[in-house]
Design an enzyme around this catalytic site. Structure first.
Site, short mmCIF file in Angstrom:
data_model
loop_
_atom_site.label_atom_id
_atom_site.label_comp_id
_atom_site.label_asym_id
_atom_site.label_seq_id
_atom_site.Cartn_x
_atom_site.Cartn_y
_atom_site.Cartn_z
CG ASP A 88 -2.01 1.03 1.18
OD1 ASP A 88 -1.76 2.11 0.60
OD2 ASP A 88 -3.09 0.79 1.71
CG LEU A 89 3.70 1.18 -2.52
CD1 LEU A 89 4.55 0.97 -3.77
CD2 LEU A 89 4.55 1.02 -1.26
CD GLU A 90 -2.36 5.18 1.61
OE1 GLU A 90 -3.07 6.19 1.76
OE2 GLU A 90 -2.78 4.02 1.79
CD GLU A 91 -0.85 12.63 0.24
OE1 GLU A 91 -1.34 12.81 1.37
OE2 GLU A 91 -1.07 13.39 -0.72
CD GLU A 111 6.81 3.73 1.55
OE1 GLU A 111 7.79 3.00 1.74
OE2 GLU A 111 5.64 3.30 1.47
#
Length: 379
Positions: A132-135, A137
């Site tokens: 889960d790649l989001e704000e 990171e």
């Protein structure tokens, strides 16, 4: 890190890829988690997406649940997983999310990041992981390089592992950082089972805005990876938010049905939502116009939204004693979870004959999942 192959423990669970593709998010330690077994009994669900694996709050390159509970010494989540597997289900672990510090930020290399995640896989015998790649990171190019690189290493080290990559959704599909993440995957030669967007908390309201974003995201996948539309849909997923979102958008049961119809008609690869912890009615039902982590803020029955995930996986929520599958004579070979099938291959499964549309392994025949199987009717 050597590209050695890891075998899951003998008691590790496992379900078809269609269930990992439909697994809704569950926080097992926070947000008043419901009893997973009760959810399974009420809906027929067979898989959960456990959230979230993070770096320690104080820094470091070791896996924790929520930044506080070390995976290495965990027993609480392990007990939840054991209970789910005892009922014939399984879990995937989601790494990242919106809050906390991510391992891609604190581990110096893709290899070190992968080593931390491999400990989670080995600890629980996992056959699926969600990135889960989001704000904030995904705004850090070095961190995203580490995460995508780690995902590629895990794919090589754990043959057959189911990998999803989830990122923010926007009206045009995904934003600048989401596109950069896709470009990073392309540059590293990494293709997961799916790339999923989260079309909520970004000016969305209802299913029409979400399906429009999915259509636009499909075009982005085509242009990034050189896929045709059908191939892009076969690698595309959606993660929704049930009820009232953080920014005050509303998504009702009818919206979930509309998105489900879109996903199945386009043979999308994944259909999930945040979260099972929220899949129950607040008191009062509208929660005084507030968003909650433990209820949906819309009128509903218990686990109404989870039942749409079950439908995507190709099953129906149980309403009474399950009907045994028909046992008529089938001439096609019985389906095997370890066999490789290519387009045109026929198998028998649960009293029906099924034909594979393209290459597949480990995904039990159903009308959901990736859409690889065509039901040719009862034997």
């Amino acid at each position: 890190m050597a590209a050695t192959s890891h075998a899951a423990p003998a008691d590790a669970g496992g379900v078809g890829a269609n269930w990992y593709a439909a697994a809704p998010y569950l926080m097992p330690l926070d947000n008043d988690p419901p009893d997973a077994g009760a959810v399974m009994d009420a809906t027929g669900l067979k898989a959960f997406q456990l959230a979230f694996v993070l770096a320690p709050n104080g820094g470091g390159c070791s896996a924790t649940w929520g930044g506080t509970d070390a995976v290495s010494s965990d027993t609480a989540v392990a007990n939840v997983i054991s209970g789910i597997r005892a009922k014939g289900g399984d879990v995937s672990a989601s790494v990242g999310g919106y809050g906390g510090t991510k391992l891609g930020q604190t581990c110096g290399t893709p290899q070190a990041t992968a080593a931390a995640y491999q400990q989670v896989i080995d600890k629980y015998g996992l056959k699926a992981i969600d990135f889960d790649l989001e704000e904030p990171e995904y705004e850090n190019s070095a961190a995203i390089h580490n995460e995508i690189g780690a995902a590629k290493i895990l794919q090589q080290q754990n043959p057959g592992i189911y990998l999803s990559v989830t990122t923010a959704g926007t009206a045009d599909g995904t934003g600048w950082f989401g596109k950069q993440m896709l470009n990073e995957a392309k540059s590293q030669g990494f293709t997961p089972n799916n790339f999923s967007i989260m079309p909520f908390d970004g000016g969305f309201n209802g299913a029409a805005a979400q399906t429009s974003a999915l259509t636009n995201f499909n075009s982005i996948l085509q242009s990034t990876f050189g896929w045709d539309a059908a191939t892009a849909y076969a690698h595309e997923g959606i993660s929704q938010m049930n009820g009232r979102s953080d920014s005050g958008e509303y998504f009702y049961q009818s919206d979930f049905q509309t998105v489900l119809d879109y996903a199945t008609s386009h043979h999308m690869a994944r259909y999930t939502f945040w979260s099972v912890n929220r899949d129950r009615q607040c008191t009062p039902p509208d929660n005084n116009g507030k968003t909650s982590g433990t209820c949906s803020s819309v009128p509903q029955g218990a686990y109404d939204f989870t039942k749409y995930s079950v439908k995507f996986a190709g099953s129906n929520p149980p309403t009474s004693t399950p009907t045994p599958p028909p046992t008529g004579p089938c001439t096609a070979p019985a389906y095997s979870s370890t066999a490789v099938y290519v387009g045109g291959n026929e198998v028998s499964y649960n009293g029906h004959t099924w034909k594979a549309k393209w290459w597949t392994q480990g995904e039990a025949p159903s009308t959901g999942g990736s859409g690889v199987w065509q039901d040719e009717g009862p034997c």
